[in-house]
Motif scaffolding. Structure first.
Motif, short mmCIF file in Angstrom:
data_model
loop_
_atom_site.label_atom_id
_atom_site.label_comp_id
_atom_site.label_asym_id
_atom_site.label_seq_id
_atom_site.Cartn_x
_atom_site.Cartn_y
_atom_site.Cartn_z
N UNK A 1 -7.92 1.18 -5.46
CA UNK A 1 -7.32 -0.11 -5.15
C UNK A 1 -6.52 0.01 -3.86
N UNK A 2 -6.58 -1.05 -3.06
CA UNK A 2 -5.83 -1.11 -1.81
C UNK A 2 -4.71 -2.12 -1.97
N UNK B 1 -1.29 0.83 -15.05
CA UNK B 1 -0.63 2.10 -14.75
C UNK B 1 -1.28 2.75 -13.54
N UNK B 2 -0.47 3.40 -12.71
CA UNK B 2 -0.99 4.00 -11.48
C UNK B 2 -2.10 5.01 -11.75
N UNK B 3 -1.98 5.72 -12.90
CA UNK B 3 -2.96 6.77 -13.16
C UNK B 3 -4.35 6.23 -13.49
N UNK B 4 -4.46 4.91 -13.71
CA UNK B 4 -5.77 4.32 -13.98
C UNK B 4 -6.61 4.19 -12.72
N UNK B 5 -5.99 4.24 -11.57
CA UNK B 5 -6.69 4.00 -10.31
C UNK B 5 -6.31 5.06 -9.28
N UNK C 1 -4.90 4.92 -5.83
CA UNK C 1 -4.18 3.89 -5.10
C UNK C 1 -4.07 4.25 -3.62
N UNK C 2 -4.43 3.29 -2.78
CA UNK C 2 -4.32 3.44 -1.34
C UNK C 2 -3.35 2.39 -0.83
#
Length: 283
Positions: free
Chosen positions: A30-31, A41-45, A47-48
């Motif tokens: 995800x951007x 939750x951040x750990x699902x993706x 992240x950029x």
């Protein structure tokens, strides 16, 4: 399974698409502009954090990606950026990076009838990008929703104030769609061969019916007054003449589509009554 890059993940629709991608087990990048606004939750993706308006921020982020989904666009004018800066150029930056990285498909969310409303600043920028996408080397799909449930919040606000004002006779029709339902359409487009998908919600309602529903939801007596179309045109003329495009852009689109039917093929399970009940306590 195809790896997806989602641009605009922290926005209204983007957050629903991120959730749907997670539920369908797609590996996803995800951007976002702000890592504190990551959906779920951040750990699902993966992240950029990047500014899509700056091509330098995008270098190399798509090297392992097969499909890009972009919801990037201005909904409310801010940051001094124009529609051409965001709806066109930022998406073009993503497209060029996707071509460079060998991405196979680009899914872009525009708007119903935007291709027929290019005299409006927002639609002109969206459709300029659509043409660039069609001319690119990538497979593509253009999603054209006819409006979100969140766009109907003004009806609830008018009902909350005790009086609604509609243009014409209130019989123009629309079937807006909930973000959760539209997210399903966007994610399902990953494996479709369709180039354009027009989509709306499961109920076609007139402006009168939407207004009455808003009053009923709040338990108030319906009170509606009707304004002639010359008044709508006068407001638009005044806004275009005496304000910048950064200010009149959202108003221009809203006031234009209120004077026409905005009906698209029906899809989804969320009804407007459910949505109004959900948001009534937030007024």
């Amino acid at each position: 399974m195809k790896k997806i890059l989602l641009a605009g993940a922290s926005g209204y629709l983007g957050s629903y698409i991120a959730t749907e991608l997670y539920h369908q087990s797609y590996p996803t990048k995800i951007v976002v502009r702000n890592e504190n606004r990551v959906p779920l939750k951040k750990e699902y993706f993966e992240t950029i954090v990047a500014e899509v308006t700056d091509p330098a921020h995008l270098s190399g982020i798509m090297n392992d990606v097969e499909v890009v989904i972009s919801t990037v666009g201005i909904t409310r004018q801010k940051d001094g950026l124009s529609y051409m800066d965001v709806d066109y150029q930022a998406n073009l930056n993503l497209l060029k990076e996707a071509e460079k990285a060998g991405v196979k498909k680009f899914i872009y969310v525009s708007a119903l009838k935007a291709d027929k409303l290019t005299h409006l600043e927002g639609c002109k920028a969206k459709e300029k990008f659509v043409e660039a996408l069609k001319d690119s080397s990538l497979d593509y799909c253009i999603i054209r929703p006819n409006g979100f449930f969140s766009d109907t919040a003004e009806f609830m606000k008018m009902a909350h104030r005790g009086k609604a004002e509609l243009f014409g006779d209130g019989n123009f029709k629309m079937n807006p769609i909930h973000g959760e339902d539209l997210a399903e359409v966007c994610v399902n487009a990953i494996d479709t061969n369709e180039k354009t998908i027009e989509v709306g919600g499961p109920e076609v309602l007139t402006h009168n019916e939407i207004t009455e529903l808003a009053f009923d939801t709040l338990g108030k007596q319906v009170k509606i007054s009707y304004m002639p179309d010359w008044m709508r045109k006068s407001v638009l003329w005044f806004a275009r003449t005496f304000t910048s495009s950064k200010k009149y852009g959202p108003m221009e689109f809203f006031f234009t589509v209120l004077a026409m039917d905005m009906v698209a093929p029906e899809y989804g399970k969320w009804t407007l009554s459910q949505y109004f009940t959900e948001v009534k306590d937030d007024l």
